[in-house]
Design a protein around this motif. Sequence first.
Motif, PDB file in Angstrom:
ATOM      1  N   ILE A 188      18.327 -18.709 -38.840  1.00 30.51           N
ATOM      2  CA  ILE A 188      18.654 -19.719 -37.836  1.00 30.51           C
ATOM      3  C   ILE A 188      17.337 -20.281 -37.335  1.00 30.51           C
ATOM      4  O   ILE A 188      16.523 -19.554 -36.756  1.00 30.51           O
ATOM      5  CB  ILE A 188      19.466 -19.097 -36.680  1.00 30.51           C
ATOM      6  N   ILE A 189      17.111 -21.557 -37.583  1.00 32.86           N
ATOM      7  CA  ILE A 189      15.820 -22.171 -37.289  1.00 32.86           C
ATOM      8  C   ILE A 189      15.999 -23.301 -36.285  1.00 32.86           C
ATOM      9  O   ILE A 189      17.115 -23.698 -35.952  1.00 32.86           O
ATOM     10  CB  ILE A 189      15.153 -22.703 -38.574  1.00 32.86           C
ATOM     11  N   LEU A 190      14.863 -23.845 -35.835  1.00 33.74           N
ATOM     12  CA  LEU A 190      14.862 -24.931 -34.868  1.00 33.74           C
ATOM     13  C   LEU A 190      14.557 -26.255 -35.559  1.00 33.74           C
ATOM     14  O   LEU A 190      14.093 -26.275 -36.709  1.00 33.74           O
ATOM     15  CB  LEU A 190      13.811 -24.646 -33.795  1.00 33.74           C
ATOM     16  N   PRO A 191      14.768 -27.385 -34.891  1.00 32.75           N
ATOM     17  CA  PRO A 191      14.419 -28.685 -35.474  1.00 32.75           C
ATOM     18  C   PRO A 191      12.923 -28.787 -35.755  1.00 32.75           C
ATOM     19  O   PRO A 191      12.110 -28.059 -35.160  1.00 32.75           O
ATOM     20  CB  PRO A 191      14.856 -29.680 -34.389  1.00 32.75           C
ATOM     21  N   PRO A 192      12.509 -29.698 -36.632  1.00 31.78           N
ATOM     22  CA  PRO A 192      11.104 -29.792 -37.067  1.00 31.78           C
ATOM     23  C   PRO A 192      10.099 -30.043 -35.949  1.00 31.78           C
ATOM     24  O   PRO A 192       8.915 -29.718 -36.110  1.00 31.78           O
ATOM     25  CB  PRO A 192      11.122 -30.968 -38.057  1.00 31.78           C
ATOM     26  N   ARG A 197       9.128 -23.825 -35.588  1.00 33.79           N
ATOM     27  CA  ARG A 197       9.552 -24.342 -36.893  1.00 33.79           C
ATOM     28  C   ARG A 197       8.338 -24.809 -37.698  1.00 33.79           C
ATOM     29  O   ARG A 197       8.266 -24.589 -38.918  1.00 33.79           O
ATOM     30  CB  ARG A 197      10.535 -25.492 -36.670  1.00 33.79           C
ATOM     31  N   ASP A 201       7.426 -23.472 -41.312  1.00 37.47           N
ATOM     32  CA  ASP A 201       7.350 -24.356 -42.472  1.00 37.47           C
ATOM     33  C   ASP A 201       6.000 -24.231 -43.176  1.00 37.47           C
ATOM     34  O   ASP A 201       5.919 -24.278 -44.411  1.00 37.47           O
ATOM     35  CB  ASP A 201       7.585 -25.809 -42.045  1.00 37.47           C
ATOM     36  N   TYR A 211      14.436 -21.683 -47.896  1.00 41.81           N
ATOM     37  CA  TYR A 211      15.551 -20.959 -47.305  1.00 41.81           C
ATOM     38  C   TYR A 211      16.692 -20.828 -48.311  1.00 41.81           C
ATOM     39  O   TYR A 211      16.987 -21.760 -49.053  1.00 41.81           O
ATOM     40  CB  TYR A 211      16.078 -21.691 -46.075  1.00 41.81           C
ATOM     41  N   VAL A 214      20.760 -21.380 -44.291  1.00 44.41           N
ATOM     42  CA  VAL A 214      20.093 -21.774 -43.057  1.00 44.41           C
ATOM     43  C   VAL A 214      21.064 -22.453 -42.102  1.00 44.41           C
ATOM     44  O   VAL A 214      21.983 -23.164 -42.521  1.00 44.41           O
ATOM     45  CB  VAL A 214      18.895 -22.709 -43.350  1.00 44.41           C
ATOM     46  N   GLU A 216      20.518 -24.792 -38.571  1.00 43.36           N
ATOM     47  CA  GLU A 216      19.547 -25.413 -37.666  1.00 43.36           C
ATOM     48  C   GLU A 216      20.184 -25.549 -36.290  1.00 43.36           C
ATOM     49  O   GLU A 216      21.181 -26.245 -36.123  1.00 43.36           O
ATOM     50  CB  GLU A 216      19.093 -26.778 -38.171  1.00 43.36           C
ATOM     51  N   ASN A 219      18.143 -25.617 -30.062  1.00 42.40           N
ATOM     52  CA  ASN A 219      17.021 -25.034 -29.313  1.00 42.40           C
ATOM     53  C   ASN A 219      17.046 -23.521 -29.486  1.00 42.40           C
ATOM     54  O   ASN A 219      17.941 -22.958 -30.123  1.00 42.40           O
ATOM     55  CB  ASN A 219      17.082 -25.416 -27.827  1.00 42.40           C
ATOM     56  N   ALA A 223      19.896 -20.827 -30.844  1.00 36.77           N
ATOM     57  CA  ALA A 223      19.572 -20.040 -32.041  1.00 36.77           C
ATOM     58  C   ALA A 223      19.817 -18.558 -31.787  1.00 36.77           C
ATOM     59  O   ALA A 223      20.409 -17.852 -32.618  1.00 36.77           O
ATOM     60  CB  ALA A 223      18.122 -20.276 -32.445  1.00 36.77           C
TER      61      ALA A 223
END
Length: 290
Positions: A188-192, A197, A201, A211, A214, A216, A219, A223
């Motif tokens: 579970i990741i955050l926006p770029p 993140r 990356d 990944y 995943v 996204e 916030n 997450a």
Amino acid sequence: MELRHLRYFVVTCEAGTVSRAAELLHITQPSLSRQLRQLEEELGADLFDRAGRRMTPSRVGRALLANARDVLERAEALKTAATFHAHGRIDRLTIGAPTVTLTDVVAPFIATLAPEDPTIDVLGADGLSAVETLARGADLAIATAAPRAPYRSRRLAVLPVWAYVPERHPWCGRGSVELAEVLEEQVIILPPAFTARQSLDAALLELGATYAQVIEAANGTVAQAHAAAGRGVALVSDDPRFGLVPLRVRTGERRLEIKLTAAWDSRHEAAATLAAFARRLGDFVAERYG
């Protein structure tokens, strides 16, 4: 033309819709729309391409946006200089930082300030450099890289990117986990625009990995909520929530980290005050996070 018209123009460009801009500016939508039209009439040009609810800057709007920001910045600098010369201090200080940093670092720091300290305003700066954040109106910017002269900076902290898992997860008690192992799970990741993140990356690019599964999240709190619900491993830099267990993330001998730096303009009238605040903020972060 008044300064508020320029501020309305800039905020609407950034918000993308009149409704969101009106909410940020604390005025009604009809009032905001009317005053934007007044500004366009005075300038003799359409500043926006209007498509439904979207307000996209027109060609002219894009060309004038930097000028509008510059005027607002100079006006704010004039007010700051007047206060400083009249009273030898500044009454308000704006700190610009990524959302997570505002929540987990700046807000707790504000709670420690004394009544005689300046009132702190905050400015969200996800995805912005220190120079870009200062140009948006911040007096003190928190970013991941130190800018060059004439800007000054001070290292605040090196914060970890955590892999958050529930207490029942088999990794609990390990303390750390390899990124390659994390990637075998649903992550579970955050926006770029988020610094966690960006660190992630960069590590993936170095590994030549990607990944497998995943999610996204909007916030860090969301997450972690997904992780608490058993939907995967949350990779964020936020403080722990929902009873999750934090694990340091490694790539070989290197840990995934975020370097935070406070920066300010050495030409600012209250540059000495900003330097002192950066030092106090650094001391606070060291005491809070080690």
